[in-house]
Design a protein around this motif. Structure first.
Motif, mmCIF file in Angstrom:
data_model
loop_
_atom_site.group_PDB
_atom_site.id
_atom_site.type_symbol
_atom_site.label_atom_id
_atom_site.label_comp_id
_atom_site.label_asym_id
_atom_site.label_seq_id
_atom_site.Cartn_x
_atom_site.Cartn_y
_atom_site.Cartn_z
ATOM 1 N N GLU A 176 30.301 33.846 47.872
ATOM 2 C CA GLU A 176 29.427 33.147 46.946
ATOM 3 C C GLU A 176 29.980 33.272 45.530
ATOM 4 O O GLU A 176 30.055 32.313 44.772
ATOM 5 N N THR A 233 37.525 49.127 48.723
ATOM 6 C CA THR A 233 36.760 49.849 49.726
ATOM 7 C C THR A 233 35.284 49.590 49.482
ATOM 8 O O THR A 233 34.801 49.780 48.375
ATOM 9 N N HIS A 252 27.337 50.928 47.728
ATOM 10 C CA HIS A 252 27.013 50.586 46.343
ATOM 11 C C HIS A 252 25.980 49.476 46.303
ATOM 12 O O HIS A 252 26.113 48.487 47.000
ATOM 13 N N THR A 269 28.371 45.597 39.533
ATOM 14 C CA THR A 269 29.204 45.631 38.327
ATOM 15 C C THR A 269 30.634 46.072 38.593
ATOM 16 O O THR A 269 31.578 45.396 38.208
ATOM 17 N N THR A 291 33.971 43.821 38.225
ATOM 18 C CA THR A 291 35.021 44.159 37.272
ATOM 19 C C THR A 291 36.381 44.009 37.933
ATOM 20 O O THR A 291 37.296 43.393 37.388
ATOM 21 N N ARG A 292 36.508 44.567 39.138
ATOM 22 C CA ARG A 292 37.788 44.509 39.830
ATOM 23 C C ARG A 292 38.144 43.081 40.222
ATOM 24 O O ARG A 292 39.277 42.644 40.070
ATOM 25 N N GLU A 304 37.109 40.279 38.817
ATOM 26 C CA GLU A 304 37.425 39.514 37.613
ATOM 27 C C GLU A 304 38.840 39.810 37.150
ATOM 28 O O GLU A 304 39.610 38.895 36.853
ATOM 29 N N ALA A 305 39.172 41.098 37.121
ATOM 30 C CA ALA A 305 40.494 41.487 36.641
ATOM 31 C C ALA A 305 41.568 40.930 37.558
ATOM 32 O O ALA A 305 42.613 40.454 37.105
ATOM 33 N N ASP A 313 41.945 37.260 36.892
ATOM 34 C CA ASP A 313 42.709 37.063 35.650
ATOM 35 C C ASP A 313 44.195 37.200 35.928
ATOM 36 O O ASP A 313 45.014 36.412 35.467
ATOM 37 N N LEU A 314 44.518 38.247 36.686
ATOM 38 C CA LEU A 314 45.920 38.534 37.011
ATOM 39 C C LEU A 314 46.539 37.359 37.774
ATOM 40 O O LEU A 314 47.614 36.863 37.431
ATOM 41 N N SER A 316 31.177 48.744 31.424
ATOM 42 C CA SER A 316 30.288 48.520 32.561
ATOM 43 C C SER A 316 28.950 47.940 32.123
ATOM 44 O O SER A 316 28.234 47.368 32.927
ATOM 45 N N ARG A 374 28.665 45.472 30.014
ATOM 46 C CA ARG A 374 29.023 44.295 29.217
ATOM 47 C C ARG A 374 27.992 43.175 29.267
ATOM 48 O O ARG A 374 27.739 42.522 28.260
ATOM 49 N N LYS A 416 34.290 40.241 28.980
ATOM 50 C CA LYS A 416 35.443 40.413 29.867
ATOM 51 C C LYS A 416 35.421 41.765 30.539
ATOM 52 O O LYS A 416 34.825 42.714 30.035
ATOM 53 N N ASN A 417 36.102 41.849 31.681
ATOM 54 C CA ASN A 417 36.220 43.128 32.368
ATOM 55 C C ASN A 417 37.141 44.057 31.586
ATOM 56 O O ASN A 417 37.959 43.619 30.786
ATOM 57 N N GLU A 418 37.019 45.355 31.860
ATOM 58 C CA GLU A 418 37.758 46.360 31.097
ATOM 59 C C GLU A 418 39.259 46.222 31.252
ATOM 60 O O GLU A 418 40.011 46.477 30.311
ATOM 61 N N ILE A 419 39.693 45.852 32.449
ATOM 62 C CA ILE A 419 41.132 45.826 32.697
ATOM 63 C C ILE A 419 41.804 44.786 31.806
ATOM 64 O O ILE A 419 42.792 45.070 31.124
ATOM 65 N N THR A 420 41.225 43.607 31.782
ATOM 66 C CA THR A 420 41.791 42.565 30.935
ATOM 67 C C THR A 420 41.710 42.973 29.465
ATOM 68 O O THR A 420 42.671 42.792 28.713
ATOM 69 N N VAL A 455 49.694 41.139 32.922
ATOM 70 C CA VAL A 455 49.325 42.096 33.958
ATOM 71 C C VAL A 455 49.888 41.611 35.288
ATOM 72 O O VAL A 455 49.632 40.488 35.699
ATOM 73 N N ASP A 477 49.988 43.942 38.074
ATOM 74 C CA ASP A 477 49.377 44.755 39.122
ATOM 75 C C ASP A 477 48.411 45.728 38.449
ATOM 76 O O ASP A 477 48.620 46.114 37.302
ATOM 77 N N PHE A 478 47.371 46.088 39.149
ATOM 78 C CA PHE A 478 46.482 47.105 38.598
ATOM 79 C C PHE A 478 45.765 47.799 39.727
ATOM 80 O O PHE A 478 45.736 47.308 40.852
ATOM 81 N N MET A 528 42.248 50.601 40.333
ATOM 82 C CA MET A 528 41.134 51.296 39.707
ATOM 83 C C MET A 528 40.498 52.138 40.795
ATOM 84 O O MET A 528 40.443 51.710 41.949
ATOM 85 N N ASN A 529 40.071 53.325 40.442
ATOM 86 C CA ASN A 529 39.445 54.165 41.470
ATOM 87 C C ASN A 529 38.214 53.466 42.012
ATOM 88 O O ASN A 529 37.471 52.848 41.276
ATOM 89 N N THR A 530 38.029 53.537 43.328
ATOM 90 C CA THR A 530 36.889 52.800 43.886
ATOM 91 C C THR A 530 35.704 53.682 44.235
ATOM 92 O O THR A 530 34.621 53.504 43.718
ATOM 93 N N VAL A 531 35.905 54.624 45.124
ATOM 94 C CA VAL A 531 34.724 55.357 45.583
ATOM 95 C C VAL A 531 34.723 56.822 45.161
ATOM 96 O O VAL A 531 33.917 57.595 45.648
ATOM 97 N N ARG A 564 20.074 37.895 43.785
ATOM 98 C CA ARG A 564 21.190 37.213 44.435
ATOM 99 C C ARG A 564 20.982 35.702 44.468
ATOM 100 O O ARG A 564 21.917 34.936 44.455
#
Lengths: 359, 321
Positions: free
Chosen positions: A226, A328, A332, A336, A340-341, A343-344, A347-348, B66, B68, B81-85, B119, B121-122, B124-127, B309
């Motif tokens: 979605e 993973t 959750h 958010t 974030t992931r 979106e980034a 962008d990439l 987070s 934003r 925008k997201n933090e990575i960008t 960018v 490749d990136f 980010m820690n997930t869990v 949703r």
């Protein structure tokens, strides 16, 4: 007898229809969500994956409401070392529920048939024709969804396309014979395929790979499709119930299917690693060749096969210069971090597409 | 004077940066979020507004972090925008040659691989949050050391102890056990820094092309102990940019500037610091999804809703009093 079955994506619709045709009373649990999660978590061992919790929760809810027979598609395959459904069965029976588990998988067909014959006096010919009808329904459903995923962001008149999709969805729901469905599917494909679309190069295309439950159940993947569609991104996804079911019902198709997967995943993965690991790698290789700009792999926390696939995916990412992101999924509730992931990553992929020389 | 405002509201800190038309940083502040993003943003706006309100006219606002979406509604943002960008944008302007960015913040750690300012490749820690700023913070608090002195202490170690870095909770029990055995505080802290770096490289940095020049940023970059541990593990020097702790907000200034190149800003003005923002929430019972819907009131006027949703609530006219 009151039959129930856990949810997985849209699979409940063909199943309910099959029950109606065969005149079997059924009960549909509420869609997987916080309720199923809480119910499943109470019984499941610690560290169980999200799909297991949700499936178990669904079963338990149905049993609480009075179901006495549970139908489970597959579940004795390689996932959880083949004990997925047996573990669920045992946990529920230990908790005091009394019911019959019907496992639709190789080695159980005769047993299921005898049970249905005894309980509802159903003939084999009836079952076969009902299953064929359900199968066609499933195919039609998969086709509508596939067309929405792959075409919608690129069509020139989105509103009109949406209307058409809704129109065909409604007709699929109303069709009551296999032949009707067949001709309907043909008509739909012809009609929708010719919708005027912008060239594929102008749209961002993302491939989704991962384990079957996370791929098919929006609740387990944070409604990623979605989200991507709302951002105008075409989604390519090989995972479908229709691709998986024949291998459950028709054992002779299995080795051919596996050979095909191994050929596609060569040289990154050369053996089955359980679950849908091989499928994920094969699908990544296939999608990466010419169709998509990036791959997103989604899998539940602790899913071993997908962790193995992930290493292969990393290699593909490097060697084929194909952006791959693995996420993973767990319990959750907040979108958010996930967004974030995503979106980034988008962008990439977008930047890479605009400046291909840079990578 | 024309200026741009960037706001980064993270789990631990809320950062604001004001940048002028020539892309020079005029001012930056770093406030603790303390679990109250609305309050933190307003406090930041108040401080910045008092200093720069008369001298500058904000022409563009960018927000990240987070919180934003919440912040965007509070201040009226032009770019969300997201933090990575946001981080990548800032680094591509400040250290254009950078190829790898190591960013460790309050509750997330990320690695961003860049080639020619893009960018590629990136991760980010997930869990898992082991090895992020929050954990260091907590341990400093437990050992009763100001977090600012944490890194200095690590440098004084002679024999850093080995600590399990995979899980924050077990790292803590490991640390306690070592401390009960009689290891010195310095050795334990240095061991913790090394464990954190090891965890980062094995987890977030796994399989990534870590090539110099390396940029190290985020709140944890202030910790000299971690920096040294990274340099030891990677064999390269880390560049810590001047505004290392507010890079996300700085990136937002650039994004805000870009977003308003052809339009006017949506900024509500510094007085947003004094508005009475009130977030409330309820659980929608319309379907089994049981979405938690958030409502934001500005001076008792409902200005935004989200969390559903289906769009039933967020689509509703937000002008209803």
């Amino acid at each position: 007898m009151l039959l129930s079955f856990p949810h997985m994506g849209n699979i409940h619709f063909p199943l309910t229809r099959v029950c109606q045709v065969l005149d079997i009373p059924y009960l549909l649990p509420s869609p997987p969500g916080p309720k199923a999660l809480a119910l499943g978590q109470e019984l499941a061992p610690e560290g169980s994956c999200l799909p297991f919790l949700l499936v178990l929760g669904n079963m338990r809810e149905a049993l609480d409401q009075g179901a006495d027979t549970i139908l489970m598609l597959g579940g004795s395959g390689p996932c959880r070392f083949g004990y997925f459904v047996y573990l669920a069965d045992k946990l529920l029976k230990d908790a005091g529920y009394e019911f019959q588990m019907l496992i639709v998988d190789k080695g159980h067909h005769l047993e299921n048939y005898t049970f249905l014959k005894k309980e509802r006096e159903i003939k084999l010919s009836q079952i076969i024709s009902a299953v064929q009808y359900g199968w066609e329904l499933l195919n039609c459903q998969d086709m509508v969804e596939r067309m929405e995923r792959e075409y919608f962001p690129a069509v020139c008149e989105p509103l009109k396309f949406k209307e058409e999709l809704a129109y065909y969805r409604k007709r699929i729901e109303e069709a009551c014979s296999r032949t009707d469905l067949k001709s309907l599917r043909k008509e739909m494909v012809e009609n929708l395929e010719n919708t005027p679309r912008r060239p594929v190069e102008s749209v961002l295309r993302i491939g989704l790979v991962g384990d079957i439950y996370t791929m098919l159940e929006p609740q387990a993947n944070q409604h990623i499709e979605e989200y991507l569609l709302s951002k105008g991104i075409c989604i390519y996804k090989d995972m479908a119930v229709t691709k998986w079911i024949p291998n459950v019902f028709l054992p002779w198709r299995k080795s051919k299917y596996k050979r095909h997967l191994l050929k596609e995943s060569y040289p990154y993965l050369c053996n089955s690693v359980g679950g849908f690991g091989l499928e994920s790698v094969a699908s990544t290789c296939k999608l990466g060749k010419n169709e998509v700009d990036g791959i997103i792999q989604l899998f539940p926390l602790g899913c071993m096969p997908e962790i193995v696939a992930r290493s292969a995916l990393n290699k593909i990412c490097k060697e084929e210069r194909l952006p791959v992101m693995s996420i993973t999924m767990d319990q959750h509730q907040s979108m958010t971090g996930f967004q974030t992931r995503l979106e980034a990553f988008l962008d990439l992929v977008q930047n890479k597409k605009e400046a291909p020389s840079a990578s | 004077m024309k200026a741009y405002l960037g706001i980064d509201v993270g789990s631990v800190s809320t950062n604001l940066v004001v940048m002028d038309e020539e892309e020079q940083v005029l001012d930056s502040i770093y406030i603790r979020t303390l679990g109250q993003p609305v309050k933190a943003v307003q406090e930041g706006l108040k401080i910045m507004g008092q200093k720069w309100g008369d001298k500058t006219a904000i022409n563009g606002v960018g927000v990240t972090g987070s919180a934003r979406n919440l912040t965007a509604v509070l201040v009226g943002a032009d770019a969300v925008k997201n933090e990575i960008t946001a981080h990548a944008v800032a680094v591509s302007q400040v250290v254009p040659s950078a190829q790898t960015i190591i960013e460790i913040g309050g509750q997330d750690s990320k690695i961003i691989v860049m080639r020619d300012g893009i960018v590629t490749d990136f991760a980010m820690n997930t869990v898992c949050a082991a090895g992020t700023g929050s954990f260091l913070d907590q341990q400093a608090m437990r050992l009763n050391i100001p977090i600012e002195e944490f890194g200095e202490l690590a440098l004084k170690a002679h024999n850093p102890v080995r600590i399990a870095g995979r899980c924050a909770v077990f790292a803590e029990s490991d640390m306690i056990h070592k401390q009960q055995l009689g290891h010195s505080l310095e050795d334990i802290i240095a061991g913790l820094c090394e464990a954190l770096v090891r965890n980062y490289l094995n987890n977030v940095g796994k399989g990534k092309d870590i090539m110099p020049p390396l940029v190290f940023q985020g709140g944890v970059a202030a910790n000299i102990g971690i920096k040294t541990a990274f340099e030891k593990a990677l064999g390269h020097e880390l560049i810590i940019p001047k505004y290392y702790d507010v890079m996300g907000a700085l990136g937002c200034c650039y994004l805000g500037k870009k977003a308003t190149a052809h339009s006017t800003t949506k900024f509500k003005g510094w007085q947003a610091a004094n508005f009475n923002f009130r977030p409330t929430s309820f659980e929608c019972k319309g379907c089994p999804n049981l979405c938690e819907v958030i409502e934001i009131y500005e001076n008792d006027v409902l200005i935004a809703r989200w969390g559903d949703r289906c769009g039933k609530w967020s689509n509703k006219s937000i002008k209803v009093g």
